[in-house]
Design a protein around this motif. Structure first.
Motif, PDB file in Angstrom:
ATOM      1  N   SER B 210       0.812  -1.217   0.000  1.00 41.71           N
ATOM      2  CA  SER B 210       0.000   0.000   0.000  1.00 41.71           C
ATOM      3  C   SER B 210       0.846   1.267   0.000  1.00 41.71           C
ATOM      4  O   SER B 210       0.520   2.227  -0.674  1.00 41.71           O
ATOM      5  CB  SER B 210      -0.986  -0.006   1.161  1.00 41.71           C
ATOM      6  OG  SER B 210      -0.356  -0.390   2.339  1.00 41.71           O
ATOM      7  N   VAL B 211       1.936   1.276   0.779  1.00 36.36           N
ATOM      8  CA  VAL B 211       2.685   2.536   0.862  1.00 36.36           C
ATOM      9  C   VAL B 211       4.099   2.467   0.303  1.00 36.36           C
ATOM     10  O   VAL B 211       4.747   3.492   0.140  1.00 36.36           O
ATOM     11  CB  VAL B 211       2.739   3.059   2.314  1.00 36.36           C
ATOM     12  CG1 VAL B 211       1.359   3.306   2.839  1.00 36.36           C
ATOM     13  CG2 VAL B 211       3.514   2.114   3.200  1.00 36.36           C
ATOM     14  N   GLY B 212       4.595   1.255   0.031  1.00 43.73           N
ATOM     15  CA  GLY B 212       5.951   1.146  -0.499  1.00 43.73           C
ATOM     16  C   GLY B 212       6.985   1.092   0.606  1.00 43.73           C
ATOM     17  O   GLY B 212       6.759   1.569   1.703  1.00 43.73           O
ATOM     18  N   SER B 213       8.129   0.498   0.286  1.00 41.06           N
ATOM     19  CA  SER B 213       9.097   0.237   1.352  1.00 41.06           C
ATOM     20  C   SER B 213       9.756   1.513   1.865  1.00 41.06           C
ATOM     21  O   SER B 213      10.175   1.577   3.014  1.00 41.06           O
ATOM     22  CB  SER B 213      10.152  -0.756   0.892  1.00 41.06           C
ATOM     23  OG  SER B 213      10.743  -0.311  -0.292  1.00 41.06           O
ATOM     24  N   ILE B 214       9.838   2.538   1.012  1.00 37.74           N
ATOM     25  CA  ILE B 214      10.475   3.770   1.460  1.00 37.74           C
ATOM     26  C   ILE B 214       9.729   4.392   2.630  1.00 37.74           C
ATOM     27  O   ILE B 214      10.309   4.828   3.618  1.00 37.74           O
ATOM     28  CB  ILE B 214      10.571   4.763   0.273  1.00 37.74           C
ATOM     29  CG1 ILE B 214      11.773   4.416  -0.589  1.00 37.74           C
ATOM     30  CG2 ILE B 214      10.686   6.192   0.758  1.00 37.74           C
ATOM     31  CD1 ILE B 214      13.083   4.373   0.150  1.00 37.74           C
ATOM     32  N   LEU B 215       8.408   4.385   2.531  1.00 40.80           N
ATOM     33  CA  LEU B 215       7.617   4.973   3.619  1.00 40.80           C
ATOM     34  C   LEU B 215       7.690   4.102   4.874  1.00 40.80           C
ATOM     35  O   LEU B 215       7.644   4.617   5.987  1.00 40.80           O
ATOM     36  CB  LEU B 215       6.164   5.170   3.169  1.00 40.80           C
ATOM     37  CG  LEU B 215       5.341   6.092   4.057  1.00 40.80           C
ATOM     38  CD1 LEU B 215       6.018   7.423   4.247  1.00 40.80           C
ATOM     39  CD2 LEU B 215       3.952   6.293   3.492  1.00 40.80           C
ATOM     40  N   VAL B 216       7.835   2.787   4.670  1.00 41.17           N
ATOM     41  CA  VAL B 216       8.000   1.905   5.827  1.00 41.17           C
ATOM     42  C   VAL B 216       9.250   2.322   6.594  1.00 41.17           C
ATOM     43  O   VAL B 216       9.241   2.479   7.818  1.00 41.17           O
ATOM     44  CB  VAL B 216       8.113   0.428   5.382  1.00 41.17           C
ATOM     45  CG1 VAL B 216       8.494  -0.455   6.561  1.00 41.17           C
ATOM     46  CG2 VAL B 216       6.801  -0.039   4.775  1.00 41.17           C
TER      47      VAL B 216
END
Lengths: 249, 381, 382
Positions: B210-216
């Motif tokens: 949903s948000v992509g690993s960068i935002l994680v």
């Protein structure tokens, strides 16, 4: 003026809120072996680092032969704590000792034959010549300490600062360091050593500085190294020890 | 106009998903930064790609929940491999991380390229994510639409994180601050380590599509860093991190709507912006107060030692040379400007006065000020 | 064979291979310092942080020329590095935390800019994304020439500041005391690291670039204990991986070059960790086993020795079960002990008097007396 090597004036260093060193005034005459003694966190290492301009003091400064440190760099040798470097670094004993010549070489110039020879000579003095080509990770703690001492010797300084050279070394190294200190004294050099072992202070040194954030006292050992002064130096540690119901924090 | 009314719903859903993702990431994130393992979130959030690819090869179904299991396992395997490498003592921990994760990620990308025809997996999407599409992927039960799937997936993962936090709070705290003591008291640091890393993996897997690993990574490393600058209390730090996480999610979302840009990118940007505001302005640990304190300290300490100097030479033979207004600079060796500042500060505070012979004298107030402060300093040592 | 033939005949392939080789050489060399200074992951942060630089440069200058884009990447990467180092220096936030945060925040900001560019009408932005994963196949001759120049810019200071960088990496504090401004050196070295990362962006992309710094250095470190050889080997490994990776990916359809190069260089590193002489794990295992055996046989000898010291007759023999009583020292089964004793007998260190009656021999006695236990095992070092 030349019989005083170092003059520390009004030196105060603070990290965050606490002063680590408070208003230190100190004069170190030439040609003495001086121990810096005090409990953990007393600011012993900080004192050396502030004198060598490695830490910016809040106020005050140290003068070497009446001049700031920058003008006398080449006359000052430094032995950092053994644990301050990565001993798995890919380099040889000889190479580390040769680093002592870098200061006089200056920028860009490479060490040559002459520098290597001086390094070997210094290794000889600490009884480590046979290890010249060893990788430094293959050394024992005491041997590492001797390598650092050899590097300082190569600097061929008039004044030496040594940060806990006796920390965790074997008996053989301890003897070697003591012998070296005596030789340096004979040659008229001045040595300042951060030291932990109160029992050997009188045996190894002729002057002492008692430090616990403030300067308790300094001077010739027979005058200064008294029970009363030691109590003063270590008092606050003992006090806080009891204050915390014997819990060491 | 009709279109607009419909669009409000997805907007709320996107924000809801973003809030849940941020909280779910922040909880393990706090412990990651305290354990100095922030970069593990970077490693894990990349290697799960390989886990997903491998799980897809096993199931041939992109919607299978086994994909999440595979990815989470791969995350934990990453942690394990990094540890194995580090334990050889041949390379440092950061080198092991930097060796393992690009390797596993590369294998994932290569596998996708080889089977490109069969897999609709987009490497870009893993990294960047597109939360804007999250509401389109609906969760339909018996023909009834009950909301976006991501909401349920991330909701469950958040719940799992909260349960984990409540169950193991004491153990987490203990192993984080004193691993040896924890081991002596019978709490297994290894269990906590791997369970925490599994939580990081599961959270990263759930969040990535949903948000992509960068935002994680941003949510795991950023809000808790800000909170760490504000408070020393672990519970407060967790709560603050959650608040900051939610704040960055919502403000990031609206900024992205305003400028019509990447939602995940804008949220990550807000995480950074909040951190820098805290970094500079927070009282006590902020940059400004550090600079201010150092300056204040300098004057205060200098003032005390100045007064002590004069008091030490009071009524002695040396007083004339040591404490004379004309010669004192020789003894203090301060530069003239600084000395003048200290002098005028002391006169202003009525700590000193200069007598008719030009000798500086300390007043009663000055003695009190120097005395109490000196005692306090020495006591605090 | 066909691959090599292609290399000589195919112009594009030659250009791409040259590019990857240059990348391998520079990142291999400079990566040694990143790894030795425990800043391995700086590459990951810088490469991610380069993204907004690429976007902003395109936005401001409007040119898709590689030079401008890379200049933007360089500036952004450099700023990110300074920010990370200063967060670490000025606050209680640790280095790794600062890395993770800055890389994601900068990258996120980069995404914002890229999506912003996409929305601008007529701004043919296609191609900016190639920096994400790298697209070696799009390398042009002028790109490779630029890479060559940049490689020189990186390598020449390394030669001139060899002594200084070595000192900085080994003992920063000492470097400071003898008059080398470590602040300046640090700045130069960091700049070189950032430059070498930017060189690789087009070929392997931001995500995988960090591995081009770490893996060759890690591999090289295992084979040597000298910095100079390490740097040379690391460059060689980097170049080799670049060439192999390019050739492999060119021979398979639809195969991205970056990930293949990374897999090759990581395999080189893993093999080095296993097989390198002296440091390698297998080598170490063999040596450990040998030491273990030696220690065990010494223990058996010392038991016989202490037993014989108690007895009036020096070379008195003892029953196997008497030896087994020293359970604390020997963790052997009876059978294993017998085997070890027989081995010792073969080397003449013990004598077997009758069935199961063993005694230390003259030679064994000599060996035991030579070993010096007073040094607390220190003799193993010397």
């Amino acid at each position: 003026m030349d019989n005083i090597s170092v003059k520390v004036h009004d030196l105060t260093v603070a990290y965050n809120k606490k002063p680590v060193l408070w208003d230190i005034d100190l004069e170190i005459p030439s040609g003495i072996l001086m121990a810096v003694v005090g409990p953990n966190g007393a600011g012993k290492t900080t004192l050396i680092k502030a004198m060598l301009n490695l830490i910016k003091p809040l106020t005050g400064r140290a003068l070497f032969w009446g001049e700031p440190y920058e003008n006398n760099r080449k006359r000052i040798g430094y032995v950092p704590q053994r644990g301050s470097v990565d001993w798995d670094f890919p380099t040889s004993v000889l190479d580390v000792v040769t680093m002592g010549t870098y200061g006089k070489l200056g920028w860009f110039k490479r060490p040559g034959k002459k520098e290597k020879e001086r390094a070997v000579e210094a290794l000889n003095k600490v009884d480590m010549v046979s290890y010249a080509n060893r990788q430094i990770s293959q050394l024992s703690g005491g041997q590492q300490q001797r390598v650092f001492l050899a590097r300082a010797l190569v600097q061929d300084a008039d004044l030496y600062f040594m940060d806990e050279p006796f920390q965790g070394v074997d008996a053989k190294t301890e003897k070697a360091i003591v012998k070296l200190l005596e030789e340096l004294k004979k040659m008229g050099k001045t040595v300042l050593v951060v030291h932990h072992d109160l029992q050997t202070v009188t045996e190894y040194f002729d002057w002492v500085t008692l430090l616990n954030t403030v300067l308790i006292d300094y001077g010739p050992i027979h005058e200064v190294f008294t029970e009363e002064n030691l109590k003063k130096t270590y008092r606050s540690t003992i006090d806080s020890f009891y204050k915390n119901n014997g819990k060491v924090i | 106009m009709g279109v607009r009314v419909i669009m409000i719903n997805p907007q709320i859903e996107i924000q809801l998903i973003a809030i849940i993702v941020s909280v779910a990431c922040v909880i393990p994130g706090v412990f990651l930064i305290l354990r100095r393992m922030s970069m593990m979130s970077d490693a894990i959030s990349h290697t799960i790609l390989l886990g997903i690819v491998l799980a897809f090869f096993a199931t041939h179904d992109l919607t299978s929940p086994l994909l999440i299991v595979g990815a989470a396992l791969m995350g934990t395997l990453t942690v394990y491999l990094v540890e194995v490498m580090h334990n050889t003592k041949l390379i440092s921990e950061d080198s092991s991380i930097g060796l393992i994760f690009p390797f596993l990620f590369s294998i994932g990308v290569i596998l996708i390229s080889i089977y490109a025809g069969n897999v609709h997996l987009d490497t870009d999407a893993v990294l960047l994510g597109e939360i804007a599409f999250a509401p389109f992927n609906r969760f339909v039960v018996r023909g009834k639409d009950i909301g976006p799937k991501a909401l349920y997936v991330m909701g469950s993962i958040l719940l799992l994180n909260i349960i984990y936090l409540f169950l193991f709070y004491k153990e987490l705290k203990l192993t984080t601050f004193d691993e040896k003591l924890a081991a002596v008291l019978g709490f297994s640091p290894i269990f906590i380590h791997y369970s925490l890393m599994s939580m990081v993996s599961i959270t990263a897997v759930g969040a990535f599509d949903s948000v992509g690993s960068i935002l994680v990574i941003a949510f795991m490393a950023g809000p808790s860093a800000s909170a760490y600058l504000i408070t020393d209390d672990l519970k407060r730090m967790i709560l603050l991190s959650i608040v900051i996480g939610i704040l960055s999610a919502i403000s990031g979302y609206w900024l992205s709507v305003l400028f019509d840009v990447s939602i995940a990118g804008s949220m990550a940007g807000m995480v950074g912006l909040i951190f820098f505001i805290v970094f500079i302005f927070v009282p006590d640990r902020g940059l400004l107060s550090i600079i201010k304190r150092r300056k204040k300290q300098k004057y205060k300490f200098a003032n005390i030692s100045f007064l002590m100097h004069i008091m030490n030479h009071e009524n002695t033979d040396m007083e004339k040379s040591e404490s004379s207004i004309d010669t004192i600079h020789n003894h203090l060796q301060w530069d003239r400007k600084f000395l003048n500042e200290i002098l005028s500060l002391s006169i202003e505070n009525k700590y000193i006065f200069v007598n008719e012979n030009g000798i500086i004298k300390v007043t009663k107030e000055g003695k009190k000020f120097a005395g109490t402060n000196y005692c306090e300093l020495v006591k605090r040592i | 064979m066909e691959l090599l033939f292609n290399l000589f005949s195919d112009y594009t392939l030659r250009i791409v291979t040259l590019g990857s080789t240059l990348l391998g050489i520079t990142s291999g060399a400079i990566g040694c310092y990143a790894v030795l200074r425990k800043q391995s992951l700086i590459g990951d942060a810088v490469s991610h942080a380069a993204l907004p630089g690429i976007g902003l440069s395109f936005l401001l200058i409007g040119s898709k020329n590689t030079e401008w884009l890379l200049l933007g990447a360089f500036i952004a990467g450099w700023i990110a590095t300074l920010v990370i180092l200063n967060i670490d220096r000025l606050s209680r936030i640790k280095y790794d935390n600062a890395l993770a945060m800055i890389l994601s925040v900068f990258f996120g900001f980069g995404l914002v800019i890229l999506t912003y560019i996409q929305k601008i009408p007529n701004s043919n932005q296609a191609g900016l994304e190639k920096f994400l994963f790298g697209q070696a196949s799009t390398l042009l001759q002028r790109d490779v020439m630029l890479m060559g120049i940049v490689a020189l810019i990186t390598l020449v200071p390394m030669i001139f500041l060899w002594k200084e960088f070595k000192l900085l990496s080994f003992d920063t504090i000492f470097a400071d005391t003898i008059g080398f401004s470590t602040k300046k050196l640090d700045l130069i070295l960091t700049t070189l690291i950032v430059i070498s990362i930017i060189v690789g962006l087009q070929t392997v992309g931001v995500i995988l670039m960090s591995s081009m710094l770490i893996a060759p250095a890690v591999a090289a470190r295992q084979w040597t204990n000298r910095l100079f050889i390490m740097v040379m080997l690391s460059s060689f490994f980097g170049a080799a991986a670049g060439i192999c990776g390019t050739l492999i990916s060119s021979s398979i359809d639809n195969m991205p070059t970056g990930p293949i190069i990374v897999v090759v260089i990581t395999l080189i590193a893993l093999l080095s960790l296993l097989f390198a002489p002296n440091r390698g794990l297998i080598w170490k295992r063999i040596r450990d086993n040998k030491t273990k055996k030696e220690i065990n046989s010494t223990i058996i000898l010392s038991i016989l020795y202490t037993l014989s010291e108690k007895h009036t007759k020096t070379y008195h023999s003892y029953d196997l079960s008497a030896l087994m009583l020293k359970k604390d020292n020997i963790k052997y089964s009876k059978k294993k002990l017998l085997k070890e004793l027989n081995k010792l007998k073969m080397s003449g260190l013990v004598d077997k008097h009758e069935k199961n009656l063993w005694a230390i021999s003259e030679k064994g006695m000599k060996k035991i007396s030579v070993l010096d236990y007073t040094n607390g095992g220190q003799s193993y070092y010397d």
